[in-house]
Design a protein around this motif. Structure first.
Motif, mmCIF file in Angstrom:
data_model
loop_
_atom_site.group_PDB
_atom_site.id
_atom_site.type_symbol
_atom_site.label_atom_id
_atom_site.label_comp_id
_atom_site.label_asym_id
_atom_site.label_seq_id
_atom_site.Cartn_x
_atom_site.Cartn_y
_atom_site.Cartn_z
ATOM 1 N N LEU A 1 0.833 -1.215 0.000
ATOM 2 C CA LEU A 1 0.000 0.000 0.000
ATOM 3 C C LEU A 1 0.863 1.260 0.000
ATOM 4 O O LEU A 1 0.484 2.293 -0.577
ATOM 5 N N ASN A 2 2.025 1.209 0.657
ATOM 6 C CA ASN A 2 2.931 2.354 0.651
ATOM 7 C C ASN A 2 3.407 2.659 -0.767
ATOM 8 O O ASN A 2 3.518 3.825 -1.171
ATOM 9 N N LYS A 3 3.632 1.610 -1.558
ATOM 10 C CA LYS A 3 4.015 1.801 -2.959
ATOM 11 C C LYS A 3 2.886 2.452 -3.744
ATOM 12 O O LYS A 3 3.114 3.313 -4.597
ATOM 13 N N LYS A 4 1.649 2.029 -3.455
ATOM 14 C CA LYS A 4 0.500 2.638 -4.124
ATOM 15 C C LYS A 4 0.367 4.113 -3.750
ATOM 16 O O LYS A 4 -0.017 4.955 -4.557
ATOM 17 N N TYR A 5 0.685 4.409 -2.466
ATOM 18 C CA TYR A 5 0.650 5.800 -2.013
ATOM 19 C C TYR A 5 1.667 6.637 -2.797
ATOM 20 O O TYR A 5 1.366 7.743 -3.259
ATOM 21 N N ILE A 6 2.859 6.082 -2.966
ATOM 22 C CA ILE A 6 3.897 6.789 -3.712
ATOM 23 C C ILE A 6 3.460 7.029 -5.150
ATOM 24 O O ILE A 6 3.756 8.065 -5.753
ATOM 25 N N ASN A 7 2.695 6.087 -5.709
ATOM 26 C CA ASN A 7 2.181 6.222 -7.076
ATOM 27 C C ASN A 7 0.894 7.043 -7.143
ATOM 28 O O ASN A 7 0.219 7.081 -8.175
ATOM 29 N N LYS A 8 0.524 7.647 -6.004
ATOM 30 C CA LYS A 8 -0.633 8.557 -5.907
ATOM 31 C C LYS A 8 -1.976 7.851 -6.078
ATOM 32 O O LYS A 8 -2.955 8.477 -6.496
ATOM 33 N N GLU A 9 -2.032 6.576 -5.747
ATOM 34 C CA GLU A 9 -3.300 5.843 -5.804
ATOM 35 C C GLU A 9 -3.983 5.961 -4.435
ATOM 36 O O GLU A 9 -4.158 4.983 -3.708
ATOM 37 N N TYR A 10 -4.378 7.152 -4.078
ATOM 38 C CA TYR A 10 -4.833 7.438 -2.715
ATOM 39 C C TYR A 10 -6.136 6.740 -2.371
ATOM 40 O O TYR A 10 -6.308 6.240 -1.248
ATOM 41 N N GLN A 11 -7.083 6.705 -3.298
ATOM 42 C CA GLN A 11 -8.371 6.054 -3.035
ATOM 43 C C GLN A 11 -8.164 4.555 -2.754
ATOM 44 O O GLN A 11 -8.794 3.987 -1.851
ATOM 45 N N GLU A 12 -7.272 3.960 -3.512
ATOM 46 C CA GLU A 12 -6.974 2.544 -3.323
ATOM 47 C C GLU A 12 -6.368 2.309 -1.939
ATOM 48 O O GLU A 12 -6.703 1.319 -1.251
ATOM 49 N N VAL A 13 -5.469 3.198 -1.515
ATOM 50 C CA VAL A 13 -4.828 3.080 -0.193
ATOM 51 C C VAL A 13 -5.872 3.148 0.910
ATOM 52 O O VAL A 13 -5.886 2.332 1.845
ATOM 53 N N ILE A 14 -6.781 4.118 0.816
ATOM 54 C CA ILE A 14 -7.806 4.299 1.861
ATOM 55 C C ILE A 14 -8.709 3.067 1.942
ATOM 56 O O ILE A 14 -9.003 2.552 3.036
ATOM 57 N N LEU A 15 -9.152 2.593 0.771
ATOM 58 C CA LEU A 15 -10.057 1.452 0.733
ATOM 59 C C LEU A 15 -9.402 0.194 1.313
ATOM 60 O O LEU A 15 -9.991 -0.506 2.151
ATOM 61 N N LYS A 16 -8.156 -0.093 0.888
ATOM 62 C CA LYS A 16 -7.470 -1.297 1.355
ATOM 63 C C LYS A 16 -7.132 -1.215 2.849
ATOM 64 O O LYS A 16 -7.162 -2.237 3.554
ATOM 65 N N CYS A 17 -6.796 -0.023 3.339
ATOM 66 C CA CYS A 17 -6.519 0.139 4.776
ATOM 67 C C CYS A 17 -7.754 -0.198 5.613
ATOM 68 O O CYS A 17 -7.667 -0.834 6.668
ATOM 69 N N LYS A 18 -8.924 0.220 5.122
ATOM 70 C CA LYS A 18 -10.178 -0.097 5.835
ATOM 71 C C LYS A 18 -10.411 -1.609 5.871
ATOM 72 O O LYS A 18 -10.837 -2.159 6.884
ATOM 73 N N ILE A 19 -10.119 -2.249 4.725
ATOM 74 C CA ILE A 19 -10.330 -3.706 4.654
ATOM 75 C C ILE A 19 -9.356 -4.444 5.570
ATOM 76 O O ILE A 19 -9.702 -5.445 6.206
ATOM 77 N N LEU A 20 -8.100 -3.937 5.682
ATOM 78 C CA LEU A 20 -7.065 -4.615 6.465
ATOM 79 C C LEU A 20 -7.174 -4.387 7.974
ATOM 80 O O LEU A 20 -6.537 -5.102 8.746
ATOM 81 N N GLU A 21 -7.943 -3.393 8.393
ATOM 82 C CA GLU A 21 -7.952 -2.984 9.812
ATOM 83 C C GLU A 21 -8.157 -4.172 10.765
ATOM 84 O O GLU A 21 -7.441 -4.319 11.762
#
Length: 580
Positions: free
Chosen positions: A17-37
């Protein structure tokens, strides 16, 4: 806003997810973080998940949600005794709160908490990073002195640690503080020049460009527009990698301002037109970015809808309705962009009209200067004609009259004392009249002949103008090792001749100094000073000949500058700088 922690200790899914953040895929990061909680077992992973989600939310300007996530992350890190990470989150919270409109939460408490920790911290690496971050937050009018003090502390530590990158960061920000906040451009230049060798060594092209632009800004505050312009040209020659249109627009805008301040409207107009070209490119680029962001948000939202539909078994009608709303929203935004583009074109048309008006004014000015050239040429011919008439006709007549008069005197054997005195006085008057006519003829016919050149012609003129115990004309040359273009030499000679005549005729000077300086092949400097009675510079007098106003316009036509420094009873100094 991403953290600088050592990432290897975290769950692999979070690292992805950190790699996705670096690639500016912010919506994907937020969604996956919620799923992983719920699936993260370690507190450290949960803390990092909240922090990662907060970073992504902040980038999407969802500040309220981001603030809550940062607080959750900070609380877990403090429980784990990772105080240095918690304090770094503190500073992220400060950045977030300062960006909020109508914010009622006191962000200073977070700064003070972090500063207290860094002051007591024994790790110099953590300490210097903390000081640099807090100092950056205090770059404003009210906290400028605190910011300078913290940057100086960080600079002291970074020198001990031999961390050149941190030193460069401190130098650059200290320069900004002194130039933009404190208004002390000399101190700003000191830090910018200290930073430049590091940037050149590490080939940081963009930062080298910014350094030259900032140095130019400091010199402009010192009213040294020539140096500021030179630095901006150096900045323009750097091959930058990022924000090219933005930087080029800034450079050309500043060049327009500095050339205007340096009394060069022609170049100022040229760089205004260049700035407009880059501004247009920048606006098109920003529109494309905005449209791409809309497209990305739409695609991300559609993907989120798809994921949610799979997870929550949303029915088909809900997806269609939501998609229509998104399409409608996208259409409204695109229509807004089209309207802004129309407004921009209208503004460009207005600017084009203004440029045409400026061109018309320039054409009128060129006509006026051409008229001056015609006048100067006519006066030059008239001078030669008068000089030749004086020398060939009146001079010859006076010489013949003198010979005839002396012959009459010789033919009479005896004179009375009274007659003798009368003859002698008359002979002296004839001689004086002859010499004055001869001098006027020579003075008016003093041109810059091909064999003499400007310097020798001026020296001859000075010698003829000088009168023992009444008037001294000194010529002080520097450089001038090569001849100039003949027309330039003639024009400069006539200007010097006219100004010296003014000093004798109007200023009643007893000493005139003519300084002719050529430091290089690109510029010549002329300075004429006298010890005459001076005058009020607000009232530029027109005298016989080309006159001060005409001289000034002629110098401007040749691309030079004309400066008068005179006070009543304190003499006059006239300075002319002329490009070659």
């Amino acid at each position: 806003m991403q953290t600088n922690n050592t990432l290897a200790q975290y769950d692999k899914r979070l690292l992805d997810l950190n790699k996705k953040y670096i690639n500016k895929e912010y919506q994907e990061v937020i969604l996956k973080c919620k799923i992983l909680e719920n699936s993260l077992s370690k507190k450290l992973d949960k803390a990092y998940s909240h922090q990662l989600k907060a970073d992504a939310l902040a980038m999407l300007l969802k500040n309220d949600e981001s603030y809550k996530e940062y607080l959750l992350s900070k609380g877990i890190y403090i429980q784990l005794d990772s105080v240095d990470v918690a304090m770094s989150i503190n500073l992220k919270i400060v950045y977030l709160l300062k960006s909020l409109k109508n914010n009622t939460i006191d962000y200073k408490s977070y700064i003070n908490e972090s500063l207290k920790y860094y002051n007591s911290c024994s790790n110099p690496h953590i300490k210097v990073k903390g000081y640099l971050n807090i100092a950056s937050m205090k770059i404003n009018q009210l906290e400028a002195n605190e910011s300078i003090a913290l940057f100086q502390k960080a600079l002291f530590l970074s020198k001990k640690l031999n961390n050149e990158k941190q030193k460069s960061f401190a130098y650059n920000n200290l320069a900004v503080l002194y130039n933009e906040i404190k208004g002390i451009p000399d101190s700003a230049l000191y830090y910018l020049k200290k930073d430049l060798p590091y940037l050149i060594t590490h080939q940081e092209q963009d930062n080298i460009c910014y350094n030259y632009i900032n140095q130019a800004s400091s010199f402009s505050k010192k009213k040294n527009y020539t140096q500021a312009i030179q630095l901006l040209h150096s900045a323009d020659s750097i091959k930058i990698l990022n924000n090219v249109n933005d930087i080029k627009f800034s450079i050309n805008t500043f060049l327009n301002q500095y050339y205007k301040a340096n009394n060069d409207p022609k170049k100022a107009l040229a760089y205004l037109e260049k700035a407009n070209i880059f501004r247009d490119s920048l606006e098109v680029q920003n529109q494309n970015i905005a449209i791409n962001e809309i497209k990305t948000k739409y695609e991300t939202k559609a993907k989120e809808i798809e994921n949610n539909s799979l997870k929550n078994k949303l029915n088909f009608n809900q997806k269609i309705t939501f998609s229509i709303i998104l399409l409608l929203l996208a259409s409204i935004i695109i229509a807004t962009l089209i309207y802004k583009n129309f407004s921009r074109k209208k503004k460009i048309a207005d600017q084009d009209r203004l440029i045409e008006q400026q061109k018309l004014e320039k054409t009128l000015k060129d006509h006026e200067l051409h008229a001056i050239d015609v006048m100067l040429e006519s006066q030059e011919k008239e001078r030669h004609k008068i000089a030749n008439e004086l020398h060939d006709n009146l001079g010859s007549m006076l010489a013949t009259l003198k010979l005839n008069f002396q012959n009459l005197k010789r033919q009479k054997e005896y004179f009375s004392s009274q007659e003798n005195n009368l003859y002698n006085k008359t002979d002296d008057l004839i001689e004086e009249a002859y010499q004055k006519v001869r001098n006027i003829a020579h003075l008016k016919n003093l041109g810059v002949v091909a064999g003499d050149g400007l310097l020798l012609s001026v020296k001859k003129m000075a010698e003829k103008m000088s009168v023992l115990e009444l008037l001294t004309v000194n010529v002080i040359p520097f450089g001038l090792s090569e001849r100039l273009e003949n027309q330039v030499e003639v024009t400069l000679f006539r200007i010097i001749q006219e100004l010296c005549t003014n000093s004798i005729k109007h200023a009643q000077a007893t000493e005139i100094n003519i300084y002719l300086t050529q430091d290089n092949t690109s510029e010549i400097n002329l300075m004429i000073e006298d010890n005459g009675k001076g005058f009020d510079t607000k009232v530029i007098r027109n005298s016989d000949g080309i006159g001060l106003k005409s001289i000034e316009k002629k110098v401007e036509q040749m691309g030079g500058t004309f400066t008068i420094d005179s006070k009543i009873s304190n003499g006059t100094t006239i300075i002319i700088d002329l490009p070659l």
